[in-house]
Scaffold this motif. Structure first.
Motif, PDB file in Angstrom:
ATOM      1  N   ASP A  76       0.822  -1.219   0.000  1.00 50.30           N
ATOM      2  CA  ASP A  76       0.000   0.000   0.000  1.00 50.30           C
ATOM      3  C   ASP A  76       0.849   1.259   0.000  1.00 50.30           C
ATOM      4  O   ASP A  76       0.362   2.375  -0.093  1.00 50.30           O
ATOM      5  N   VAL A  77       2.202   1.051   0.116  1.00 52.13           N
ATOM      6  CA  VAL A  77       3.098   2.192  -0.044  1.00 52.13           C
ATOM      7  C   VAL A  77       3.125   2.628  -1.498  1.00 52.13           C
ATOM      8  O   VAL A  77       3.359   3.797  -1.822  1.00 52.13           O
ATOM      9  N   ASP A  78       2.913   1.652  -2.352  1.00 47.94           N
ATOM     10  CA  ASP A  78       2.930   1.923  -3.776  1.00 47.94           C
ATOM     11  C   ASP A  78       1.642   2.667  -4.132  1.00 47.94           C
ATOM     12  O   ASP A  78       0.526   2.113  -4.055  1.00 47.94           O
ATOM     13  N   LYS A  79       1.755   3.932  -4.525  1.00 48.53           N
ATOM     14  CA  LYS A  79       0.612   4.758  -4.879  1.00 48.53           C
ATOM     15  C   LYS A  79       0.377   4.786  -6.384  1.00 48.53           C
ATOM     16  O   LYS A  79      -0.454   5.558  -6.884  1.00 48.53           O
ATOM     17  N   GLY A  80       1.133   3.943  -7.067  1.00 49.63           N
ATOM     18  CA  GLY A  80       0.964   3.918  -8.510  1.00 49.63           C
ATOM     19  C   GLY A  80       1.724   5.013  -9.198  1.00 49.63           C
ATOM     20  O   GLY A  80       1.471   5.290 -10.384  1.00 49.63           O
ATOM     21  N   GLU A  81       2.664   5.659  -8.525  1.00 46.73           N
ATOM     22  CA  GLU A  81       3.420   6.751  -9.105  1.00 46.73           C
ATOM     23  C   GLU A  81       4.745   6.261  -9.694  1.00 46.73           C
ATOM     24  O   GLU A  81       5.548   7.064 -10.172  1.00 46.73           O
ATOM     25  N   GLY A  82       5.006   4.993  -9.574  1.00 43.00           N
ATOM     26  CA  GLY A  82       6.250   4.433 -10.126  1.00 43.00           C
ATOM     27  C   GLY A  82       7.452   4.656  -9.267  1.00 43.00           C
ATOM     28  O   GLY A  82       8.593   4.539  -9.734  1.00 43.00           O
ATOM     29  N   GLN A  83       7.243   4.999  -7.991  1.00 40.09           N
ATOM     30  CA  GLN A  83       8.369   5.235  -7.093  1.00 40.09           C
ATOM     31  C   GLN A  83       8.823   3.956  -6.376  1.00 40.09           C
ATOM     32  O   GLN A  83       9.865   3.958  -5.732  1.00 40.09           O
ATOM     33  N   VAL A  84       8.051   2.868  -6.462  1.00 40.85           N
ATOM     34  CA  VAL A  84       8.364   1.618  -5.741  1.00 40.85           C
ATOM     35  C   VAL A  84       8.688   0.528  -6.773  1.00 40.85           C
ATOM     36  O   VAL A  84       7.968   0.403  -7.786  1.00 40.85           O
ATOM     37  N   LYS A  85       9.720  -0.197  -6.476  1.00 37.88           N
ATOM     38  CA  LYS A  85      10.027  -1.385  -7.292  1.00 37.88           C
ATOM     39  C   LYS A  85      10.109  -2.611  -6.379  1.00 37.88           C
ATOM     40  O   LYS A  85      10.474  -2.510  -5.207  1.00 37.88           O
ATOM     41  N   TYR A  86       9.755  -3.769  -6.964  1.00 40.09           N
ATOM     42  CA  TYR A  86       9.696  -5.004  -6.189  1.00 40.09           C
ATOM     43  C   TYR A  86      10.902  -5.888  -6.549  1.00 40.09           C
ATOM     44  O   TYR A  86      11.249  -6.056  -7.733  1.00 40.09           O
ATOM     45  N   VAL A  87      11.495  -6.463  -5.504  1.00 41.82           N
ATOM     46  CA  VAL A  87      12.707  -7.294  -5.658  1.00 41.82           C
ATOM     47  C   VAL A  87      12.421  -8.676  -5.062  1.00 41.82           C
ATOM     48  O   VAL A  87      11.840  -8.770  -3.975  1.00 41.82           O
ATOM     49  N   LEU A  88      12.878  -9.709  -5.787  1.00 39.55           N
ATOM     50  CA  LEU A  88      12.635 -11.104  -5.362  1.00 39.55           C
ATOM     51  C   LEU A  88      13.987 -11.798  -5.154  1.00 39.55           C
ATOM     52  O   LEU A  88      14.872 -11.738  -6.015  1.00 39.55           O
ATOM     53  N   ASN A  89      14.165 -12.467  -4.020  1.00 42.46           N
ATOM     54  CA  ASN A  89      15.383 -13.221  -3.681  1.00 42.46           C
ATOM     55  C   ASN A  89      14.984 -14.592  -3.127  1.00 42.46           C
ATOM     56  O   ASN A  89      13.847 -14.812  -2.730  1.00 42.46           O
ATOM     57  N   GLY A  90      15.975 -15.496  -3.072  1.00 41.22           N
ATOM     58  CA  GLY A  90      15.737 -16.813  -2.491  1.00 41.22           C
ATOM     59  C   GLY A  90      15.885 -17.929  -3.512  1.00 41.22           C
ATOM     60  O   GLY A  90      16.511 -17.771  -4.580  1.00 41.22           O
ATOM     61  N   GLU A  91      15.331 -19.087  -3.187  1.00 44.31           N
ATOM     62  CA  GLU A  91      15.483 -20.282  -4.025  1.00 44.31           C
ATOM     63  C   GLU A  91      14.793 -20.079  -5.370  1.00 44.31           C
ATOM     64  O   GLU A  91      13.593 -19.829  -5.428  1.00 44.31           O
ATOM     65  N   GLY A  92      15.525 -20.202  -6.426  1.00 42.93           N
ATOM     66  CA  GLY A  92      14.965 -20.120  -7.763  1.00 42.93           C
ATOM     67  C   GLY A  92      14.690 -18.729  -8.238  1.00 42.93           C
ATOM     68  O   GLY A  92      14.130 -18.554  -9.339  1.00 42.93           O
ATOM     69  N   ALA A  93      15.005 -17.702  -7.432  1.00 42.94           N
ATOM     70  CA  ALA A  93      14.774 -16.330  -7.876  1.00 42.94           C
ATOM     71  C   ALA A  93      15.629 -16.047  -9.089  1.00 42.94           C
ATOM     72  O   ALA A  93      16.812 -16.429  -9.124  1.00 42.94           O
ATOM     73  N   THR A  94      15.061 -15.402 -10.057  1.00 46.55           N
ATOM     74  CA  THR A  94      15.662 -15.039 -11.344  1.00 46.55           C
ATOM     75  C   THR A  94      15.915 -16.234 -12.240  1.00 46.55           C
ATOM     76  O   THR A  94      15.874 -16.094 -13.457  1.00 46.55           O
ATOM     77  N   SER A  95      16.223 -17.445 -11.697  1.00 45.21           N
ATOM     78  CA  SER A  95      16.466 -18.608 -12.551  1.00 45.21           C
ATOM     79  C   SER A  95      15.173 -19.335 -12.870  1.00 45.21           C
ATOM     80  O   SER A  95      15.009 -19.860 -13.976  1.00 45.21           O
ATOM     81  N   ILE A  96      14.278 -19.439 -11.888  1.00 47.12           N
ATOM     82  CA  ILE A  96      13.004 -20.113 -12.103  1.00 47.12           C
ATOM     83  C   ILE A  96      11.854 -19.106 -12.010  1.00 47.12           C
ATOM     84  O   ILE A  96      10.957 -19.099 -12.870  1.00 47.12           O
ATOM     85  N   PHE A  97      11.910 -18.272 -11.000  1.00 49.77           N
ATOM     86  CA  PHE A  97      10.837 -17.314 -10.763  1.00 49.77           C
ATOM     87  C   PHE A  97      11.336 -15.902 -11.071  1.00 49.77           C
ATOM     88  O   PHE A  97      12.450 -15.528 -10.676  1.00 49.77           O
ATOM     89  N   THR A  98      10.463 -15.172 -11.741  1.00 49.94           N
ATOM     90  CA  THR A  98      10.754 -13.767 -12.050  1.00 49.94           C
ATOM     91  C   THR A  98       9.616 -12.894 -11.513  1.00 49.94           C
ATOM     92  O   THR A  98       8.476 -13.351 -11.353  1.00 49.94           O
ATOM     93  N   ILE A  99       9.946 -11.624 -11.250  1.00 48.66           N
ATOM     94  CA  ILE A  99       8.963 -10.674 -10.734  1.00 48.66           C
ATOM     95  C   ILE A  99       9.040  -9.382 -11.549  1.00 48.66           C
ATOM     96  O   ILE A  99      10.137  -8.916 -11.903  1.00 48.66           O
ATOM     97  N   ASP A 100       7.913  -8.884 -11.877  1.00 50.57           N
ATOM     98  CA  ASP A 100       7.859  -7.592 -12.560  1.00 50.57           C
ATOM     99  C   ASP A 100       8.040  -6.511 -11.495  1.00 50.57           C
ATOM    100  O   ASP A 100       7.214  -6.379 -10.580  1.00 50.57           O
ATOM    101  N   GLU A 101       9.164  -5.794 -11.566  1.00 55.39           N
ATOM    102  CA  GLU A 101       9.476  -4.846 -10.503  1.00 55.39           C
ATOM    103  C   GLU A 101       8.479  -3.685 -10.441  1.00 55.39           C
ATOM    104  O   GLU A 101       8.395  -3.000  -9.421  1.00 55.39           O
ATOM    105  N   ASN A 102       7.724  -3.496 -11.489  1.00 61.71           N
ATOM    106  CA  ASN A 102       6.755  -2.403 -11.477  1.00 61.71           C
ATOM    107  C   ASN A 102       5.410  -2.860 -10.925  1.00 61.71           C
ATOM    108  O   ASN A 102       4.796  -2.174 -10.091  1.00 61.71           O
ATOM    109  N   THR A 103       4.935  -4.027 -11.384  1.00 56.75           N
ATOM    110  CA  THR A 103       3.595  -4.483 -11.006  1.00 56.75           C
ATOM    111  C   THR A 103       3.608  -5.487  -9.879  1.00 56.75           C
ATOM    112  O   THR A 103       2.592  -5.703  -9.221  1.00 56.75           O
ATOM    113  N   GLY A 104       4.792  -6.198  -9.625  1.00 54.80           N
ATOM    114  CA  GLY A 104       4.859  -7.235  -8.588  1.00 54.80           C
ATOM    115  C   GLY A 104       4.333  -8.580  -9.051  1.00 54.80           C
ATOM    116  O   GLY A 104       4.121  -9.463  -8.223  1.00 54.80           O
TER     117      GLY A 104
END
Length: 807
Positions: A76-104
């Motif tokens: 809810d910090v994300d107000k839709g202004e493009g100031q927040v990006k989402y980051v994913l870490n852990g098992e399979g991050a980037t190799s198996i699972f990807t996240i859209d940093e803008n939409t989550g």
């Protein structure tokens, strides 16, 4: 304030929430709110968490063209202004699972396999796009791979082998098969397995849920069929349509039980030679039994018949045969056949199958005794006889008797094994068996004679007729021989006179007193009277009145020699000879005269002899007169041999070295028809073998030839060069013959003119051809060769046409 992150269409199971007693069936995560704790009197507000995570579900084995959408993260910090990006870490991050940093939005880019990894733990965080600072604390969430039925059941322990007793009742457990399914057993029916039997009916069945294989038919007989092959199937999805399946094989072997009684298939008849020794196996019988192992082990016994005490039957532990052995000797003439009734029974009885009949059977065994031509039988195989040693030649010692045990009653002939009577002291009458003396006997030489007697049966059934050179006929039948032993003891007679027990050496001191005992003598007799020896000692009539010595019989087979006077002196007489008469108590009594030598000695105060005359030195050295004579004879013989050898050597040196024409010229080889061609002459005889003895002696170990090899002409223009090995062998053989011949001069020389030497560095200096040809060679170098070539240098060194003659 942060709002919670929404997860679309995600189910939250109770146990994954970790909240006891809370039921959530299908709740979007954005509805799982944050709770504020209030209390009476100014409650402290509980800080609201911005992230609340449970788990996302992803279907395994997704095969689509586009990445698989997993869920969406939002703050809810994300107000839709493009100031927040989402980051994913852990098992399979980037190799198996990807996240859209803008939409989550989270997507799976690869196909997932629950059996390889059932879930993934990841960490999500919201950061400021420009400063990269976290706007929310990092939190964990789980993506769980949802199972599908993609693994068939497998029998990890297959294929199986099992054993079950034959004749087992229906439902007997055979083996339990187990199949495993790699799918998730907690989700659906993917891992629920049901068993069924594809092959093996109607003999066996399998329980669907447990996999226990059981017998399905009664009375399965191992003797009819011993092994069965079953195919068991395991199917998941509780056996429903679309389930996966796997199979395994089960090999079932029926083990044996004693359900078959033994039986004999025939009656038996055997032929047994009467000559078989006791304990010999005369027959083998066997009862048939379809069972195996301990269930087929047999016991045999003779129930009745006319050979109960004569035969015995025992089982063979390996073949289960009944071995009939002989307990006593057979005699065809007494009884020619025997009949036995033999029973065979199982050793191990199974009481469950007694209703199938008695587990035993009987058979009749007939044993026919075969007649064998037996050798003669002595009335006593070992006989003892006694004969006196004074028996004359031809005296009867005793009689032996042997008979033919066969019904033919063939005649017997007797003979002595001369290997046991080498000196032929005895004879035996070939017909009657009477043993008599053939030579005078001497008990003292041989007191006991152990001789072997042959008893030979002459059979008339087969006769071989031979025509003699002078027209007579000799018939020879088949022989059968037996051996007996006769021990002949020779008894003693008094035929040996007693003699001194030893050779006495008696010493007498010059200081001896009258009546002094100087020697105690005893006697021996080769005879052995039954009452023992008794010897009588006395002086002979000639010596009875001597004034020097007397003899006293001690009555115990010994006698003492005493002096009659004193004052013995060596210079008057150093040796006395005293004849002693010894008589035994035989009948008739025998006697002998033995001479006792008494030597006079000079003794010390203790009576020990010190000097006993001229012979004492030799006697003190332990040498008797006979020994000294033998030594002197040996020395004389050696001297004679030495003289003979010296004489022969002198005669040998005087023999002329030049032999007559009639004598063998041996190794002399003389040639005068060739002056030699040096090393260039290939037809000349190679003298290397003669110059080098080591080459010659290589053949030194060869055997001597009796025939001298024919040596070809040494020099011939029409023949090839001779083999040097032949010459070496020929010359070496001749040298060896001359060496071992002591009667011939040493003809070891070999004379030949076919070789002029090995040459020199100057090569040939011959000028035999210089008269007929002009030589332009310069010989000035001869002056450089030293004094030995000075003469040649004078002749050739300063002359153009000088010639050199060598003779």
């Amino acid at each position: 304030m942060w709002s919670v992150i929404s997860v679309l269409t995600v189910l939250v199971p109770l146990w994954e929430m970790g909240c006891s007693g809370l039921t959530l069936n299908s709740v979007p995560l954005h509805q799982v709110g944050m709770y504020q704790r209030s209390g009476e009197g100014g409650a402290h507000p509980r800080q609201r968490r911005s992230w609340v995570w449970n788990q996302f579900f992803v279907l395994e084995e997704y095969m689509g063209d586009e990445p698989l959408y997993v869920g969406k993260l939002h703050s809810d910090v994300d107000k839709g202004e493009g100031q927040v990006k989402y980051v994913l870490n852990g098992e399979g991050a980037t190799s198996i699972f990807t996240i859209d940093e803008n939409t989550g939005d989270i997507h799976a880019t690869k196909r997932l396999d629950r059996e390889e990894q059932p879930y993934y733990t990841l960490r999500a965080q919201a950061r400021h796009r420009h400063t990269n600072l976290p706007v929310e604390p990092e939190s964990e969430f789980v993506i769980k791979v949802q199972d599908i039925n993609d693994n068939e059941p497998k029998f990890l322990d297959g294929p199986y082998s099992a054993r079950v007793p034959e004749m087992s009742p229906v439902g007997t457990s055979v083996v339990t098969v187990v199949a495993t399914d790699a799918d998730d057993p907690t989700y659906g029916n993917s891992a629920r397995v049901v068993y069924s039997i594809l092959e093996g009916q109607p003999y066996f069945s399998v329980e669907p849920r447990t996999g226990v294989v059981r017998t399905a038919l009664p009375n399965m007989d191992r003797e009819a069929r011993e092994q069965y092959l079953l195919v068991i199937q395991a199917k998941d999805m509780v056996g429903q349509m679309g389930g996966l399946s796997g199979t395994t094989s089960v090999t079932v072997t029926l083990t044996d039980v004693n359900d078959n009684p033994p039986h004999f298939s025939q009656s038996y008849q055997f032929s047994v030679p009467e000559s078989l020794p006791v304990a010999t196996t005369v027959a083998k019988i066997k009862a048939l039994d379809s069972d195996v192992g301990p269930n087929a082990e047999m016991e045999y016994r003779i129930m009745d018949g006319d050979g109960l005490g004569l035969f015995r039957i025992t089982p063979d532990p390996d073949t289960q045969e009944g071995l009939i052995t002989l307990q006593k000797g057979l005699d065809f003439e007494t009884k020619s056949s025997y009949t036995l009734r033999v029973e065979a029974s199982n050793r191990n009885i199974d009481l469950r199958f007694l209703s199938l009949g008695p587990f035993s059977d009987t058979a009749t065994v007939r044993l026919n005794v075969q007649n064998v031509d037996e050798p003669p039988v002595f009335s006593s195989p070992f006989s003892k006889m006694v004969i006196s040693e004074e028996a004359t030649v031809g005296t009867t010692i005793g009689t032996i008797f042997a008979h033919d045990p066969d019904s033919t009653n063939s005649p017997i002939r007797y003979s002595i094994d001369r290997n046991t009577d080498l000196e032929r002291f005895f004879n035996i009458d070939a017909t009657t068996g009477v043993i008599s003396t053939a030579k005078p006997l001497d008990r003292e030489v041989n007191a006991v004679h152990n001789i072997t007697i042959f008893a030979t049966e002459i059979r008339k059934s087969s006769v071989l007729t031979l025509l003699c050179p002078h027209g007579c006929y000799i018939t020879s039948g088949l022989l059968s021989i037996n051996v007996g032993v006769v021990l002949i003891t020779v008894t003693d007679i008094n035929d040996n006179a007693p003699v001194f027990a030893i050779e006495y050496e008696t010493y007498l001191c010059e200081s001896a007193k009258p009546g002094q005992v100087i020697e105690t003598i005893s006697a021996v007799d080769r005879d052995q009277p039954q009452s023992g020896h008794r010897f009588f000692f006395s002086l002979t009539a000639e010596a009875a009145g001597n004034l020097n010595f007397t003899l006293r019989d001690n009555k115990d087979n010994t006698a003492s020699v005493l002096t009659k006077r004193g004052g013995f002196q060596r210079r008057h007489q150093n040796v006395y000879r005293l004849p002693v008469l010894i008589m035994d108590n035989g009948s008739p009594a025998l006697s002998s005269t033995n001479t006792l030598s008494i030597r006079v000695c000079d003794c010390d105060p203790d009576g020990i002899p010190q000097s006993c005359g001229s012979e004492n030195s030799m006697l003190s050295a332990g040498l008797s007169t006979g020994a000294l004579i033998a030594i002197l004879a040996c020395i004389l013989t050696l001297l004679v041999l030495v003289l003979l050898i010296i004489t022969m050597q002198r005669r040998r040196k005087k023999e002329p070295l030049i032999l007559d024409e009639e004598r063998d010229v041996r190794e002399n080889i003389v040639r005068y028809d060739d002056e030699g061609g040096g090393e260039e002459d290939t037809e000349a005889f190679d003298m290397v073998a003669l110059r080098n003895l080591n080459v010659v002696r290589e053949n030194g170990s060869k055997n001597r030839r009796d025939v001298t090899p024919e040596v070809p002409t040494l020099f011939s223009s029409s023949r090839p060069p001779p083999d040097n090995g032949i010459f070496r062998e020929f010359i070496w053989d001749r040298l060896k013959e001359a060496d071992v011949d002591l009667s011939a001069p040493p003809y070891d020389s070999l004379q030949t003119y076919a070789f002029e030497g090995s040459g020199s560095a100057a090569e040939s200096l011959s000028s035999l051809d210089s008269l007929s040809m002009d030589s332009e060679q310069n010989y000035d170098y001869l002056s450089d060769w030293g004094p030995r070539f000075k003469k040649l240098a004078d002749l050739y060194g300063h002359s153009d046409g000088g010639n050199l003659f060598v003779s």
